[in-house]
Write a protein that holds these residues in place. Structure first.
Motif, PDB file in Angstrom:
ATOM      1  N   ALA A  69    -106.047 -48.545  -8.676  1.00  0.00           N
ATOM      2  CA  ALA A  69    -106.949 -47.728  -7.855  1.00  0.00           C
ATOM      3  C   ALA A  69    -107.169 -48.344  -6.475  1.00  0.00           C
ATOM      4  O   ALA A  69    -107.201 -47.649  -5.462  1.00  0.00           O
ATOM      5  CB  ALA A  69    -108.282 -47.557  -8.576  1.00  0.00           C
ATOM      6  N   TRP A  70    -107.293 -49.664  -6.432  1.00  0.00           N
ATOM      7  CA  TRP A  70    -107.524 -50.362  -5.172  1.00  0.00           C
ATOM      8  C   TRP A  70    -106.358 -50.135  -4.210  1.00  0.00           C
ATOM      9  O   TRP A  70    -106.538 -49.837  -3.034  1.00  0.00           O
ATOM     10  CB  TRP A  70    -107.707 -51.854  -5.477  1.00  0.00           C
ATOM     11  N   ALA A  71    -105.138 -50.251  -4.740  1.00  0.00           N
ATOM     12  CA  ALA A  71    -103.944 -50.094  -3.913  1.00  0.00           C
ATOM     13  C   ALA A  71    -103.782 -48.640  -3.450  1.00  0.00           C
ATOM     14  O   ALA A  71    -103.351 -48.389  -2.327  1.00  0.00           O
ATOM     15  CB  ALA A  71    -102.709 -50.570  -4.679  1.00  0.00           C
ATOM     16  N   VAL A  72    -104.148 -47.691  -4.304  1.00  0.00           N
ATOM     17  CA  VAL A  72    -104.070 -46.279  -3.907  1.00  0.00           C
ATOM     18  C   VAL A  72    -104.986 -46.036  -2.708  1.00  0.00           C
ATOM     19  O   VAL A  72    -104.607 -45.371  -1.736  1.00  0.00           O
ATOM     20  CB  VAL A  72    -104.453 -45.337  -5.078  1.00  0.00           C
ATOM     21  N   ASP A  73    -106.184 -46.605  -2.742  1.00  0.00           N
ATOM     22  CA  ASP A  73    -107.115 -46.457  -1.616  1.00  0.00           C
ATOM     23  C   ASP A  73    -106.515 -47.033  -0.335  1.00  0.00           C
ATOM     24  O   ASP A  73    -106.650 -46.464   0.740  1.00  0.00           O
ATOM     25  CB  ASP A  73    -108.445 -47.160  -1.913  1.00  0.00           C
ATOM     26  N   ARG A  74    -105.860 -48.179  -0.461  1.00  0.00           N
ATOM     27  CA  ARG A  74    -105.229 -48.807   0.710  1.00  0.00           C
ATOM     28  C   ARG A  74    -104.152 -47.906   1.299  1.00  0.00           C
ATOM     29  O   ARG A  74    -104.061 -47.725   2.503  1.00  0.00           O
ATOM     30  CB  ARG A  74    -104.576 -50.144   0.314  1.00  0.00           C
ATOM     31  N   VAL A  75    -103.298 -47.373   0.413  1.00  0.00           N
ATOM     32  CA  VAL A  75    -102.209 -46.508   0.881  1.00  0.00           C
ATOM     33  C   VAL A  75    -102.778 -45.277   1.583  1.00  0.00           C
ATOM     34  O   VAL A  75    -102.312 -44.871   2.655  1.00  0.00           O
ATOM     35  CB  VAL A  75    -101.298 -46.098  -0.298  1.00  0.00           C
ATOM     36  N   GLN A  76    -103.820 -44.709   0.989  1.00  0.00           N
ATOM     37  CA  GLN A  76    -104.423 -43.520   1.576  1.00  0.00           C
ATOM     38  C   GLN A  76    -104.977 -43.830   2.979  1.00  0.00           C
ATOM     39  O   GLN A  76    -104.771 -43.071   3.928  1.00  0.00           O
ATOM     40  CB  GLN A  76    -105.538 -43.017   0.668  1.00  0.00           C
ATOM     41  N   ALA A  77    -105.633 -44.976   3.110  1.00  0.00           N
ATOM     42  CA  ALA A  77    -106.192 -45.364   4.411  1.00  0.00           C
ATOM     43  C   ALA A  77    -105.080 -45.566   5.437  1.00  0.00           C
ATOM     44  O   ALA A  77    -105.191 -45.140   6.585  1.00  0.00           O
ATOM     45  CB  ALA A  77    -107.026 -46.631   4.252  1.00  0.00           C
ATOM     46  N   VAL A  78    -103.994 -46.197   5.006  1.00  0.00           N
ATOM     47  CA  VAL A  78    -102.890 -46.475   5.929  1.00  0.00           C
ATOM     48  C   VAL A  78    -102.242 -45.187   6.429  1.00  0.00           C
ATOM     49  O   VAL A  78    -101.982 -45.038   7.619  1.00  0.00           O
ATOM     50  CB  VAL A  78    -101.841 -47.389   5.248  1.00  0.00           C
ATOM     51  N   VAL A  79    -101.978 -44.242   5.543  1.00  0.00           N
ATOM     52  CA  VAL A  79    -101.307 -43.019   5.996  1.00  0.00           C
ATOM     53  C   VAL A  79    -102.234 -42.198   6.896  1.00  0.00           C
ATOM     54  O   VAL A  79    -101.793 -41.611   7.886  1.00  0.00           O
ATOM     55  CB  VAL A  79    -100.744 -42.140   4.844  1.00  0.00           C
TER      56      VAL A  79
END
Lengths: 310, 293
Positions: B180-190
């Motif tokens: 979940a943490w990594a998904v949030d990061r990816v979402q923020a980056v895109v």
């Protein structure tokens, strides 16, 4: 259920007793790397144990300990015991263990070698010495089961990621294992493919009483299949129970990087906004609870939990 | 979609492609695909396994060249530009991070791209530092990539792509196997990438992620584009999704089932669902004029 640690002769009985494991040091002079710490569970034929944990929680290591790759190939330090129908995975040769345990890994490319789909599926049973006519039957039935019958003569390297994963599942099923271990089996699959795999697993449980150990990061998949669900964090079991019991601790899951099922997350958000007491995991229960809460008058905040749905 | 004042970054024009020469033509291919990717667009490519999503995406970075039709990146035909030149404009993060990680430490792996295209050491360091910060990889910068878990390896692979500051980011199943943490990061980056004027093409089966992240959705079926429109139009269209073996996002499905009770049927994410349901609930249960608890 029998107490953990008691030997069993059913080939599909999985017993993990106080398992701890350290990988060998990365470089000489460094400390061994602990991956698992004090894991115990038991699964009988026809049961599914789900393992839920974030990346690095030890899920994959635990899966590898069930077919003997940990520690026989990796080396490292083991405490405790893993047995499959009484065979210790530490001492029984991996080749022999593979007659009882099949593992489906998260990345299909680690399992496929780029030959035709039928050759990929035939590989395991051929190595087990299964007669050709029987291999033929297994190729046909397992590919049909995963909806890949039409791809039999295609090269596996030409398939899409999701199609490859279905071939890997078929290849595992062709071994007719007493124990099937799946590590993120549906990560590459579309919703259709995921449903197909869930249906296959349900059929295996019902028809063959296969023991299934399912490690995943998809809470809905785990909720759909697990009899018992273990939450793994930093190599330890931090919670266990039925999916319903485990998933009700949404905030605890989030702290260790896991998501609660999307609908439970929704329930918790609504509770925070409205002071309600929703708690649902499945669409049908959610629909009923949310409808009831709109109909009821005056606002009843007491009994909108799923148990009120009869 | 074309009438925009800026030229699209990528123009896929009537592209067809088939693998090998088996000649059956029905599988593993895309047919007559036309698609433009403009500045600020966050496009999700969805469709069943084998619908041609990865094949189309590999045309955008020039890894595959069309059998017919053409792909233009900044107006230049991908057949006329070597892949390594295209890599400055189109970054591709593969579904399997192990296809692209190879250096001995995370920071070296991330630095490889910028160094390879000729940036000076100070700039290489600046870029690596920036993406490590963006993706929260500071704690593992000195680690060997293969000793990290898959979720973190995927972030490292994405960081390596971002360090080249491409205009278009192509992400193949970016949430697959991520916690979940990594998904949030990816979402923020895109989101940050498109806010900066870049574009993102994401291939995903995760309908919840698509609905919450993309602003345009393209559906592929049998190698053809069968729908292309704003996320809210495509992702709330039950019959369209069902016809293509796709599902509504879970919250949208629930909202549509509650529509007969007055619920707004086109919500795309949990925030919208909760706002709409709470408004309905308060209207039923609280006296007019009182605000919620």
């Amino acid at each position: 259920m029998k107490p953990e640690g008691q030997a069993s002769n059913a080939p599909g009985t999985v017993i993990v007793r106080d398992l701890a494991f350290h990988y060998p040091p990365l470089r000489p002079g460094l400390a061994p790397v602990q991956a698992l710490d004090g894991i115990s569970f038991r699964a009988e034929p026809g049961q599914t144990v789900g393992i839920y944990g974030s990346g690095g929680s030890g899920k994959s290591t635990l899966c590898l300990a069930l077919n003997g790759i940990v520690p026989q190939t990796t080396g490292g330090i083991v405490r405790g015991e893993v047995t499959i129908g009484g065979w210790s995975t530490r001492t029984r040769p991996i080749a022999q263990l593979s007659s009882r345990v099949a593992v489906v890994f998260q990345n299909p490319d680690t399992s496929l070698i780029g030959r035709s789909v039928e050759d990929e599926v035939a590989f395991g049973p051929e190595n087990l010495g299964v007669p050709p006519a029987e291999i033929e039957r297994r190729i046909e039935t397992t590919l049909d089961r995963v909806g890949m019958g039409a791809y039999r003569w295609q090269r596996s390297s030409e398939l899409s990621g999701g199609e490859k994963q279905r071939v890997v599942v078929a290849a595992a099923l062709a071994m007719e294992p007493a124990v099937l271990v799946l590590d993120e089996p549906t990560a590459a699959l579309d919703p259709h493919g995921t449903t197909a795999v869930v249906d296959v697993l349900r059929a295996l449980i019902a028809e063959k009483r296969t023991t299934i150990i399912l490690a995943a990061q998809d809470p809905d998949l785990l909720a759909a299949l697990s009899d018992e669900l273990l939450i793994l964090d930093a190599g330890r079991v931090v919670r266990r129970g039925t999916p319903q019991e485990v998933f009700m601790h949404g905030s605890e899951l989030r702290k260790i990087g896991l998501t609660a099922p999307p609908l439970l997350d929704l329930a918790e958000r609504l509770n925070a906004m409205l002071g309600t007491d929703f708690g649902f995991l499945e669409h049908a229960v959610a629909l009923q609870s949310l409808t009831d809460a709109l109909e009821r008058r005056p606002p009843a905040l007491r009994d909108s939990v799923p148990s009120s749905v009869t | 979609m074309s009438g925009t004042h800026r030229v699209p970054i990528v123009q896929v024009q009537s592209v067809s492609y088939h693998y090998g020469s088996t000649g059956d033509g029905a599988g593993r291919a895309i047919s007559d695909v036309t698609l433009e990717i403009g500045h600020g667009e966050l496009i999700a490519l969805v469709g069943q396994n084998g619908s041609g999503k990865s094949t189309l995406a590999r045309h955008v970075n020039g890894l595959l060249k069309p059998c017919s039709g053409r792909v233009l990146v900044h107006g230049v035909d991908t057949r006329e530009v070597p892949i390594h030149r295209l890599a400055r404009y189109v970054g591709y993060a593969f579904q399997n991070p192990d296809d692209q990680l190879f250096a001995a430490t995370v920071v070296e792996d991330i630095s490889f791209g910028p160094r390879n295209v000729g940036h000076d050491p100070a700039e290489v360091e600046r870029r690596a530092g920036m993406v490590i910060e963006q993706l929260g990889l500071g704690g593992v910068a000195g680690h060997h990539p293969f000793l990290l878990n898959r979720s973190t390896r995927r972030l490292v692979a994405l960081a390596g792509v971002l360090a080249l500051t491409p205009d278009v980011l192509v992400l193949d199943e970016p949430t697959d196997g991520l916690d979940a943490w990594a998904v949030d990061r990816v979402q923020a980056v895109v989101r940050h990438h498109v806010a900066d004027g870049g574009a993102v093409l994401l291939i995903s089966h995760d309908m919840g992620f698509v609905a919450a992240t993309a602003n345009r959705v393209v559906i592929l079926r049998g190698g053809r584009v069968v729908a292309d429109g704003p996320t809210r139009t495509v992702m709330t269209d039950l019959s369209l999704l069902t016809a293509n073996n796709l599902a509504l996002p879970p919250v949208t499905r629930l909202a549509q089932a509650l529509a007969p009770r007055g619920m707004r049927p086109d919500v795309l994410n949990p925030e919208e669902f909760c706002d709409a349901y709470a408004a309905l609930w308060r209207a039923r249960h609280l006296l007019p004029g009182t605000s919620g608890p």
